[in-house]
Design a protein around this motif. Structure first.
Motif, PDB file in Angstrom:
ATOM      1  N   ALA A  49      53.328  38.217  39.734  1.00 32.56           N
ATOM      2  CA  ALA A  49      53.828  36.946  40.231  1.00 32.56           C
ATOM      3  C   ALA A  49      52.779  36.171  41.024  1.00 32.56           C
ATOM      4  CB  ALA A  49      55.061  37.165  41.104  1.00 32.56           C
ATOM      5  N   SER A  50      51.753  36.854  41.533  1.00 30.45           N
ATOM      6  CA  SER A  50      50.793  36.188  42.422  1.00 30.45           C
ATOM      7  C   SER A  50      49.712  35.413  41.681  1.00 30.45           C
ATOM      8  CB  SER A  50      50.142  37.223  43.338  1.00 30.45           C
ATOM      9  OG  SER A  50      49.307  38.087  42.593  1.00 30.45           O
ATOM     10  N   GLY A  51      49.453  35.766  40.421  1.00 23.14           N
ATOM     11  CA  GLY A  51      48.401  35.088  39.687  1.00 23.14           C
ATOM     12  C   GLY A  51      47.016  35.476  40.172  1.00 23.14           C
ATOM     13  N   THR A  52      46.005  34.755  39.672  1.00 18.87           N
ATOM     14  CA  THR A  52      44.615  35.095  39.994  1.00 18.87           C
ATOM     15  C   THR A  52      43.781  33.856  40.332  1.00 18.87           C
ATOM     16  OG1 THR A  52      44.004  34.989  37.643  1.00 18.87           O
ATOM     17  CG2 THR A  52      44.646  37.145  38.520  1.00 18.87           C
ATOM     18  N   LYS A  53      44.407  32.778  40.788  1.00 17.38           N
ATOM     19  CA  LYS A  53      43.672  31.537  41.047  1.00 17.38           C
ATOM     20  C   LYS A  53      42.646  31.680  42.161  1.00 17.38           C
ATOM     21  CE  LYS A  53      47.229  28.349  39.360  1.00 17.38           C
ATOM     22  NZ  LYS A  53      48.135  27.204  39.691  1.00 17.38           N
ATOM     23  N   TYR A  54      42.836  32.658  43.023  1.00 19.99           N
ATOM     24  CA  TYR A  54      41.914  32.845  44.140  1.00 19.99           C
ATOM     25  C   TYR A  54      40.654  33.614  43.736  1.00 19.99           C
ATOM     26  CZ  TYR A  54      44.561  37.223  44.069  1.00 19.99           C
ATOM     27  OH  TYR A  54      45.185  38.380  43.671  1.00 19.99           O
ATOM     28  N   VAL A  55      40.586  34.084  42.507  1.00 21.17           N
ATOM     29  CA  VAL A  55      39.436  34.863  42.035  1.00 21.17           C
ATOM     30  C   VAL A  55      38.497  33.945  41.241  1.00 21.17           C
ATOM     31  CG1 VAL A  55      38.677  36.848  40.702  1.00 21.17           C
ATOM     32  CG2 VAL A  55      40.882  36.904  41.875  1.00 21.17           C
ATOM     33  N   PRO A  56      37.202  33.889  41.578  1.00 22.46           N
ATOM     34  CA  PRO A  56      36.247  33.081  40.806  1.00 22.46           C
ATOM     35  C   PRO A  56      36.211  33.521  39.342  1.00 22.46           C
ATOM     36  CG  PRO A  56      35.270  33.776  42.883  1.00 22.46           C
ATOM     37  CD  PRO A  56      36.558  34.531  42.744  1.00 22.46           C
ATOM     38  N   PRO A  57      36.291  32.590  38.406  1.00 22.83           N
ATOM     39  CA  PRO A  57      36.281  32.953  36.979  1.00 22.83           C
ATOM     40  C   PRO A  57      35.068  33.779  36.573  1.00 22.83           C
ATOM     41  CG  PRO A  57      36.918  30.655  37.266  1.00 22.83           C
ATOM     42  CD  PRO A  57      36.479  31.146  38.604  1.00 22.83           C
ATOM     43  N   ALA A  58      33.927  33.558  37.232  1.00 24.54           N
ATOM     44  CA  ALA A  58      32.718  34.297  36.870  1.00 24.54           C
ATOM     45  C   ALA A  58      32.884  35.799  37.064  1.00 24.54           C
ATOM     46  CB  ALA A  58      31.535  33.792  37.700  1.00 24.54           C
ATOM     47  N   LEU A  59      33.707  36.202  38.027  1.00 24.47           N
ATOM     48  CA  LEU A  59      33.938  37.627  38.252  1.00 24.47           C
ATOM     49  C   LEU A  59      34.664  38.259  37.072  1.00 24.47           C
ATOM     50  CD1 LEU A  59      34.882  37.942  42.038  1.00 24.47           C
ATOM     51  CD2 LEU A  59      32.841  38.802  40.876  1.00 24.47           C
ATOM     52  N   PHE A  60      35.618  37.539  36.527  1.00 28.00           N
ATOM     53  CA  PHE A  60      36.321  38.053  35.345  1.00 28.00           C
ATOM     54  C   PHE A  60      35.361  38.191  34.165  1.00 28.00           C
ATOM     55  CE2 PHE A  60      40.041  36.284  37.612  1.00 28.00           C
ATOM     56  CZ  PHE A  60      40.835  37.411  37.612  1.00 28.00           C
TER      57      PHE A  60
END
Length: 340
Positions: free
Chosen positions: A250-261
Motif C-alpha cells: 500500500a505504501s508504494g515506492t515514490k520515495y525511492v530514486p528510480p536509479a536505485l531500482f
C-alpha cells in the motif's frame, strides 16, 4: 556477480536454484491475489530471497530461526505446507494463527520457526534464549535471528547482542540491509560505514557480505555456524540487498530514486543465479522452463487445496504433503549434496 561453487555438485546447485525460485514465484502469485482482493496485505521480499533461502539451507532443520515478514524463503525451505500458508495469508481459521492475522506473525514448533515479533527486534533476544536452551541441554546447535537495518536502531538489538556476547551464546544475528527502514534511507539512520562494525562494540566478530548471492550467503552462514559452535560465541552478519517493492504494497515506492531500482535490478538474486547455471551448463533453458512450469502448477494446485484440503506434490520434492524438501541442513562437501 561472481558465484563460487566450491565443492558443490551440479545437483546441489540445482536444488539451491529450486529453493530460491519457489518463494519468488509464490510472491508473484500473492501480488496477483492482492490485486484481485483475495488477500488484504503483503510485505514483499522480492529481491532479498537469497538471504532467507541461503541462511536456512546452511542450518540444520532442528536449529531455531526467527524470521521477519520478508523471509518467505525460510518457510518454504523449512518444508512448511504451502496450502496451509495460503490459508494463513487468506485469514482462514485453518491458518497458523487461526484467522487472527494475515501476515507472518506466526511460527511452527515442528519446523523450528519462531513467529515474527513486531516491532522487528524482540525476536533477537528470543534467539539468544533458544541458544541458551541448547547449551543447557548439551546440544551443539546455533540459533539464527533476522533483523532489518532499521531494527538495528532499536534497544532490543543492542540488548540481544550484548547478552549473547556476555553469556557466550552461539547465535547468528543476520541484518538484512535493504536500504530503507520504512521510507527512511540508510544514510539517515546511522553514521557507521557498515552495520557489521557494531559487532566490535560487543566483543564479537562481524562481516558484511553480498546478500543477493545465494552461494555467498550459504557458505558464509555455514562458516559462521562452525565458528559459533567451535568458539561458543555469537556472530553478526550484515547482508547487503535492496527492497524492490515498498515497505508494504500500500505504501508504494515514490520515495525511492528510480536509479536505485535500475542498479539493483541487475543484481536480482534469482536472475543472476539462473544466468550463472545456464552459463555453466548446469541447467539448460528447457530445464529452467520445466522447473518454472512445474512450480506454477504446484502453486495453483496448492491454492485450490487451501480451500479443499487436498495435498499436492511439489516438483522435485521428497514428500507429498504439499511442500518441497530443499535440503536444509545438508553439511558441506561434494559427498553430501543437497537432496533432490
Amino acid at each position: 556477480m561472481y558465484f563460487d561453487r566450491k565443492e558443490l555438485t551440479d545437483e546441489a546447485l540445482v536444488q539451491a536454484y529450486r529453493a530460491l525460485l519457489l518463494p519468488r514465484m509464490i510472491e508473484e502469485k500473492m501480488l496477483v491475489l492482492l490485486r484481485q482482493g483475495k488477500i488484504s496485505k503483503w510485505f514483499s521480499g522480492i529481491g532479498q530471497e537469497a538471504i532467507s533461502v541461503g541462511a536456512t539451507l546452511a542450518l540444520d532443520p532442528e536449529e531455531w530461526i526467527m524470521p521477519l515478514h520478508r523471509n518467505l524463503g525460510v518457510f518454504t525451505t523449512r518444508d512448511m505446507p504451502l496450502y496451509k500458508l495460503f490459508r494463513q495469508w487468506e485469514g482462514q481459521p485453518e491458518g497458523y494463527s487461526h484467522g487472527r492475522e494475515r501476515s507472518f506473525h506466526f511460527g511452527s514448533r515442528e519446523h523450528h520457526i519462531c513467529g515474527m515479533i513486531s516491532h522487528l527486534g524482540p525476536q533477537m533476544a528470543v534467539a539468544a534464549g533458544t541458544a541458551l536452551a541448547h547449551l543447557l541441554k548439551g546440544e551443539r546447535r546455533v540459533s539464527l535471528a533476522f533483523c532489518g537495518d532499521g531494527g538495528t536502531s532499536e534497544g532490543d538489538f543492542h540488548e540481544a547482542l550484548n547478552l549473547a556476547a556476555v553469556w557466550d551464546l552461539p547465535v547468528i544475528f543476520v541484518i538484512e540491509n535493504n536500504g530503507y527502514g520504512l521510507s527512511t534511507p540508510v544514510n539517515e539512520q546511522y553514521r557507521c560505514e557498515y552495520l557489521s562494525d557494531r559487532a566490535k562494540g560487543y566483543g564479537m566478530e562481524g562481516v558484511t557480505i553480498d546478500g543477493n548471492n545465494i552461494l555467498t550467503v550459504m557458505d558464509t552462514i555455514r562458516g559462521v555456524k562452525e565458528y559459533c559452535l567451535r568458539e561458543q560465541k555469537p556472530y553478526l552478519v550484515e547482508c547487503m540487498t535492496f527492497r524492490m517493492r515498498g515497505h508494504e504494497e500500500a505504501s508504494g515506492t515514490k520515495y525511492v530514486p528510480p536509479a536505485l531500482f535500475q542498479e539493483w535490478e541487475t543484481k536480482d538474486p534469482v536472475d543472476t543465479f539462473e544466468h550463472y547455471l545456464l552459463g555453466e551448463g548446469v541447467l539448460d533453458r528447457g530445464a529452467v522452463d520445466r522447473i518454472r512450469e512445474g512450480y506454477k502448477e504446484y502453486i495453483d494446485s496448492e491454492l485450490k487445496s487451501a480451500a479443499g484440503g487436498r495435498y499436492a506434490r511439489c516438483p522435485g520434492s521428497r514428500r507429498v504433503e504439499g511442500c518441497i524438501r530443499t535440503g536444509a541442513g545438508t553439511p558441506r562437501g561434494a559427498d553430501r549434496p543437497l537432496p533432490a
